[in-house]
Design an enzyme around this catalytic site. Sequence first.
Site, PDB file in Angstrom:
ATOM      1  CG  ASN A   1      -6.948  -3.135   5.625  1.00  0.00           C
ATOM      2  OD1 ASN A   1      -6.234  -4.132   5.542  1.00  0.00           O
ATOM      3  ND2 ASN A   1      -6.712  -2.145   6.463  1.00  0.00           N
ATOM      4  CD  GLU A   2      -5.600  -4.075  10.235  1.00  0.00           C
ATOM      5  OE1 GLU A   2      -5.858  -2.993  10.769  1.00  0.00           O
ATOM      6  OE2 GLU A   2      -4.601  -4.758  10.521  1.00  0.00           O
TER       7      GLU A   2
ATOM      8  CD  GLU B   1      -1.012   0.384   3.710  1.00  0.00           C
ATOM      9  OE1 GLU B   1      -2.055   1.051   3.597  1.00  0.00           O
ATOM     10  OE2 GLU B   1      -0.662  -0.146   4.771  1.00  0.00           O
TER      11      GLU B   1
END
Length: 628
Positions: A350-351, A23
């Site tokens: 994400n997460e 990222e």
Amino acid sequence: TTVTVSATASHAIPSTLWGMMFEDISHSGDGGLYAELIQNRAFQQVAPDTAAALDPWVPLGDSQISVVADSVPLSSALPNSLALTVPAASATEIGFANPGYFGIGLVKGTAYSASLNYRVAAGAISKQASLTISLLDQNNKTLAAFTTPLRASGKWTEVTASLVPSHTPPSNNNSFAVTVTNARGAESQVNFALLSLFPPTFKGRANGMRPDIAETLAANKPAFWRFPGGNNLEGQTVATRWQWNNTVGPLKDRPGRVGDWGYVNTDGLGLLEYLHWCEDLDMEPYMAVWDGYTLGGTNITGAALDPYIAQAIDQINFVIGDPATSAPAALRASLGHPEPFTLHYVEIGNEDFFDDETVANRWNTIVTNLSATFPQLTFMATSLSSGPVLTPTPKVYDVHVYSSPTYFATNSFLYDSVERNGTHYFEGEYAAISTNDSNLFGTPAEGRLLFPTVASAVGEAAFMTGFERNADIVFSASYAPLLGSVNDSQWTPNLVGFDASNVYKSTSYYVQNLFANNKGDEYLPSTLPSNSSTATLLWSVTRSTANKEVIIKISNNAATTEEMKFVLPFKDVSSTGSATVLTGPATASNTPDAPDAIVPVTSRIKTGTTFEYTAPAVSFSVLVVSAH
Ligand SMILES: O=S(=O)(O)O[C@H]1C[C@H](O)[C@@H](O)[C@@H]1CO
């Protein structure tokens, strides 16, 4: 310790086991892997008429520059320009310069591709005016220059030039300069937009990657590339989430976005660049789609998700759709890639374990739709496998863990007791980041690691032996973060550091390199290491059936050597083998001042059906012995 190795493999080592998570964090993309050398090249997402909007551009001498909202912008995506004031009486040289991302690495004889766009109101300046693009060293000595007439046509004009430094400068403190000479006339100005400087790129890809960083990553043979995040997928707000369609097509049509790590992302490294990169390194993309949750805590559920699901469908169709039936796929074809890219896995957010209230709704709404549209894809959940319960049942969970070297050394059995119920696991982010178990995310003074150490890398190696032993359900794993500028990072440690002209391979990088380059294709069970919270010696045995080699990986986290004896189940075993060892003082790191302090050392060792090996204190060893 005696280790008896079984001749019968228990499971395959999947080709997807070792890969990379990426990222844009700590300038890993803009200013790092993405090869653009000019920082703030297009004044994206900045407030015009502010000093900050100019950063890091500087005027030459007493020239007047400012970022303006252009009345005739280069494009709707790039509304801002840099305005250079041309004083009425000026006949001297005026201009401005850019210092790059904490420097610009320049090498004699290398051709750097410069480009810029300028606009001057018709007739506003004299006809003798000229424009020069140059590369200057730290003393403002010209290394390369290109001059062309400056035309007051009223229209945007693109200038491109190949700049070849006449010599290699003494440092990275170089700059990209734009100067205007002989401009006379009434008070006027020259507007500039999208100013760019590229070195030769990895595999010569246009708008491509920085070769030294690219080659460092390629050396680890990553099987997959997870992108675009990580936090940087999510946005602080819905409006600032990552949006695939803003990252494809001509650079002048990419607005950029305020990234989630404190700096503007140009999005010059966009979806198509990521996919070309996956092809260039023979990796499969583990691509994420936004899933209705932002880092600022906003969540979107139910039918309100429809436009975002439509955008995700378009994003996926850009990757694998049929140009004849899908506009995003037709766009891909128009950009030079009519064939679909490889894609098997799509990650949902994400997460997503920060929002237990809505994750089940969002997962259900999104995955019910996407799996109906793309039945051939596997969707990866990013919430906790321990709950909330999601339907449809996730086939894959992306598990993240950041902790201490000791945690990793003593938790390699994490997956041994996980129920084999068809669920597979992607250990998408893991790293030893601090020696302080009670404050892992603190400052270096509180135990946070600036760079990986020998102890952190050896701890990670122990953890990774557990992935090999459990590779029947752990199909992929990747250290995070992958890349970080040593001049400006929002997170440490990173697997690979870099500055404007150097790449720094960490101890953890070498552990990843050794695992990925000595995979084997099947796991041979052996005497199990101790699974205690005080265990310090961990190992795993794989075999390369093609090379008829047994590969033994040993992580010794103790401050003392470990005498080991291996008993192999093969009758024909070479009398010598290779041992590649990464070791050194537990707290030692590779740093910009000592980039090669800790590197793997390979030597020959005595081997045989049974052989002994002494694992050095705090070490990771890879033994390879021919056997069949
Ligand atoms: O602040 S954290 O959530 O710990 O950020 C971590 C987890 C997140 O997925 C990734 O972007 C980041 C570092 O790799």
